[in-house]
Design a protein around this motif. Sequence first.
Motif, mmCIF file in Angstrom:
data_model
loop_
_atom_site.group_PDB
_atom_site.id
_atom_site.type_symbol
_atom_site.label_atom_id
_atom_site.label_comp_id
_atom_site.label_asym_id
_atom_site.label_seq_id
_atom_site.Cartn_x
_atom_site.Cartn_y
_atom_site.Cartn_z
ATOM 1 N N GLN A 57 0.740 -1.288 0.262
ATOM 2 C CA GLN A 57 0.261 -0.307 -0.633
ATOM 3 C C GLN A 57 0.809 1.407 0.093
ATOM 4 O O GLN A 57 0.548 2.136 -0.658
ATOM 5 C CB GLN A 57 -0.956 0.295 0.563
ATOM 6 N N GLY A 58 2.316 1.080 0.154
ATOM 7 C CA GLY A 58 2.933 2.146 0.851
ATOM 8 C C GLY A 58 4.031 2.450 -0.541
ATOM 9 O O GLY A 58 4.618 3.887 -0.604
ATOM 10 N N LEU A 59 3.753 2.169 -1.851
ATOM 11 C CA LEU A 59 4.549 1.706 -2.700
ATOM 12 C C LEU A 59 3.730 2.830 -3.378
ATOM 13 O O LEU A 59 5.148 4.184 -3.834
ATOM 14 C CB LEU A 59 4.165 -0.070 -3.796
ATOM 15 N N ALA A 60 2.888 3.424 -3.395
ATOM 16 C CA ALA A 60 2.364 4.653 -4.232
ATOM 17 C C ALA A 60 2.968 5.668 -3.741
ATOM 18 O O ALA A 60 3.001 6.754 -4.756
ATOM 19 C CB ALA A 60 0.920 4.311 -4.805
ATOM 20 N N LEU A 61 2.558 5.298 -2.301
ATOM 21 C CA LEU A 61 3.119 6.599 -1.558
ATOM 22 C C LEU A 61 4.865 7.339 -1.696
ATOM 23 O O LEU A 61 5.008 7.718 -2.090
ATOM 24 C CB LEU A 61 2.792 6.748 -0.364
ATOM 25 N N ALA A 62 5.157 5.716 -1.487
ATOM 26 C CA ALA A 62 6.723 6.206 -2.067
ATOM 27 C C ALA A 62 7.325 6.538 -3.535
ATOM 28 O O ALA A 62 7.984 7.585 -3.405
ATOM 29 C CB ALA A 62 7.843 4.886 -1.051
ATOM 30 N N ALA A 63 6.323 6.030 -4.339
ATOM 31 C CA ALA A 63 6.441 6.204 -5.757
ATOM 32 C C ALA A 63 6.710 8.300 -5.916
ATOM 33 O O ALA A 63 6.906 8.837 -6.673
ATOM 34 C CB ALA A 63 5.937 5.487 -6.846
ATOM 35 N N ALA A 95 11.856 6.940 3.951
ATOM 36 C CA ALA A 95 11.085 5.613 5.044
ATOM 37 C C ALA A 95 9.932 5.196 5.211
ATOM 38 O O ALA A 95 9.266 6.158 5.197
ATOM 39 C CB ALA A 95 12.023 5.307 6.367
ATOM 40 N N ILE A 96 9.329 4.183 5.650
ATOM 41 C CA ILE A 96 7.650 4.061 5.660
ATOM 42 C C ILE A 96 7.322 4.140 7.479
ATOM 43 O O ILE A 96 6.186 4.637 6.809
ATOM 44 C CB ILE A 96 7.847 2.221 5.143
ATOM 45 N N THR A 97 8.458 4.190 8.106
ATOM 46 C CA THR A 97 8.063 5.434 9.110
ATOM 47 C C THR A 97 7.970 7.004 8.628
ATOM 48 O O THR A 97 6.981 7.784 9.311
ATOM 49 C CB THR A 97 8.667 4.675 9.856
ATOM 50 N N GLU A 98 8.078 7.611 7.428
ATOM 51 C CA GLU A 98 7.886 8.519 7.431
ATOM 52 C C GLU A 98 6.964 8.972 5.962
ATOM 53 O O GLU A 98 6.027 9.818 6.335
ATOM 54 C CB GLU A 98 8.999 8.980 6.268
ATOM 55 N N LEU A 99 6.354 8.190 5.887
ATOM 56 C CA LEU A 99 5.170 7.599 4.533
ATOM 57 C C LEU A 99 3.794 7.451 5.638
ATOM 58 O O LEU A 99 2.797 8.360 5.993
ATOM 59 C CB LEU A 99 4.728 6.982 3.964
ATOM 60 N N ALA A 100 4.377 6.761 6.906
ATOM 61 C CA ALA A 100 2.942 6.352 7.892
ATOM 62 C C ALA A 100 2.710 8.224 8.684
ATOM 63 O O ALA A 100 1.419 8.287 8.777
ATOM 64 C CB ALA A 100 3.334 5.878 8.604
ATOM 65 N N LYS A 101 3.773 8.549 9.353
ATOM 66 C CA LYS A 101 4.064 10.036 10.042
ATOM 67 C C LYS A 101 2.912 10.652 8.954
ATOM 68 O O LYS A 101 1.715 11.561 9.350
ATOM 69 C CB LYS A 101 5.461 10.266 10.229
ATOM 70 N N LYS A 102 3.875 10.881 7.293
ATOM 71 C CA LYS A 102 3.055 12.193 6.886
ATOM 72 C C LYS A 102 1.907 12.504 6.266
ATOM 73 O O LYS A 102 0.802 12.882 6.244
ATOM 74 C CB LYS A 102 3.919 12.360 5.651
ATOM 75 N N HIS A 103 1.238 10.601 6.193
ATOM 76 C CA HIS A 103 -0.124 9.949 5.358
ATOM 77 C C HIS A 103 -0.674 9.026 6.460
ATOM 78 O O HIS A 103 -1.201 8.137 6.300
ATOM 79 C CB HIS A 103 0.056 9.285 4.444
ATOM 80 N N GLY A 124 -3.701 7.186 7.844
ATOM 81 C CA GLY A 124 -4.731 6.782 7.519
ATOM 82 C C GLY A 124 -4.119 5.906 7.109
ATOM 83 O O GLY A 124 -5.106 4.990 6.111
ATOM 84 N N ARG A 125 -3.287 5.762 5.823
ATOM 85 C CA ARG A 125 -3.717 5.621 4.500
ATOM 86 C C ARG A 125 -2.913 4.367 4.467
ATOM 87 O O ARG A 125 -2.920 3.243 3.153
ATOM 88 C CB ARG A 125 -2.144 6.972 3.395
ATOM 89 N N LEU A 126 -1.866 3.992 4.939
ATOM 90 C CA LEU A 126 -1.825 2.145 5.169
ATOM 91 C C LEU A 126 -2.927 1.269 5.698
ATOM 92 O O LEU A 126 -1.756 0.246 6.450
ATOM 93 C CB LEU A 126 0.100 3.036 6.086
ATOM 94 N N ASP A 127 -3.227 2.392 6.370
ATOM 95 C CA ASP A 127 -4.302 1.158 6.988
ATOM 96 C C ASP A 127 -4.383 -0.107 6.744
ATOM 97 O O ASP A 127 -4.831 -0.043 5.142
ATOM 98 C CB ASP A 127 -5.382 1.734 7.847
ATOM 99 N N VAL A 128 -4.995 -1.551 6.860
ATOM 100 C CA VAL A 128 -5.122 -2.608 5.758
ATOM 101 C C VAL A 128 -5.984 -3.661 6.484
ATOM 102 O O VAL A 128 -5.816 -2.924 8.384
ATOM 103 C CB VAL A 128 -3.949 -3.653 5.780
#
Length: 254
Positions: A43-49, A76-84, A86-90
């Motif tokens: 799920q985080g791949l699109a945010l990382a891209a 880092a995936i932790t950076e994406l989780a903090k910035k977005h 709820g977007r990584l919830d599954v």
Amino acid sequence: METIRLRTADPDMNMVGNPTGGSRSLLGVGSVLLMASQEVVKQGLALAAEALEAAAADIEFRDGKYRIKGTDRAVAITELAKKHRGRLDVDMKDRKVGSTFPNGCHVAEVEIEPQTGIAEIVRYTACDDAGNIVNHQIVEGQMQGGITQGAGHIFGEQAVYDTGSGQLLNGSFMDYPMPRAVLVNNLKVTDYPVPTKTNPLGAKGVGEAGVTGSMPCLMNAVMDALRQAGVERFDMPASPLRVWQALQAARGRS
């Protein structure tokens, strides 16, 4: 691990489950954690891209970071989780794993001293298939404890009741034997893993393997020894007094 908090008692999560049991913790909880982790990464791949301004196909995930292949540009995936948030919830409610069927072979050598009825486990070898093993130390500890528990049941454990009132007479561990580590001598535990396809870890249960294998193995070894002395029938526990009495009775018949 220090960056992860497992929220099991959070009322906002509304988590419903049941206790551990039946050797299903690793294959159940472990599999769900693995599948959830894989879904979060996917799920985080699109945010990382988006963050790295690169195509998703050019990004790889390793050591907690999304990185453009062949470069040092990463997030880092932790950076994406903090910035977005709820977007990584599954949601894993529909994910299920199947039953497993572990198996094994246990062999024991037991010697009985006719004069006293004392039985000694001289040597014990267990080879079990618990599927893919994640932690060998835990598996070995489960096997050692289970085998010793089974030995205790065979060689001493017996709930004694008063024939008139039905009152339990075993008041404490002074008159109900507690199995000790020295009960099983020369214990060798090996594994022969055959991965299962019913869960993504390929793991099978191991919690009951030791006691399940040790009880028939040890009782059969006791009976094999007693038959040589003319004992045709004998019920556990194989305590010294009961074994001695069985040997005396067989000697009297002969």
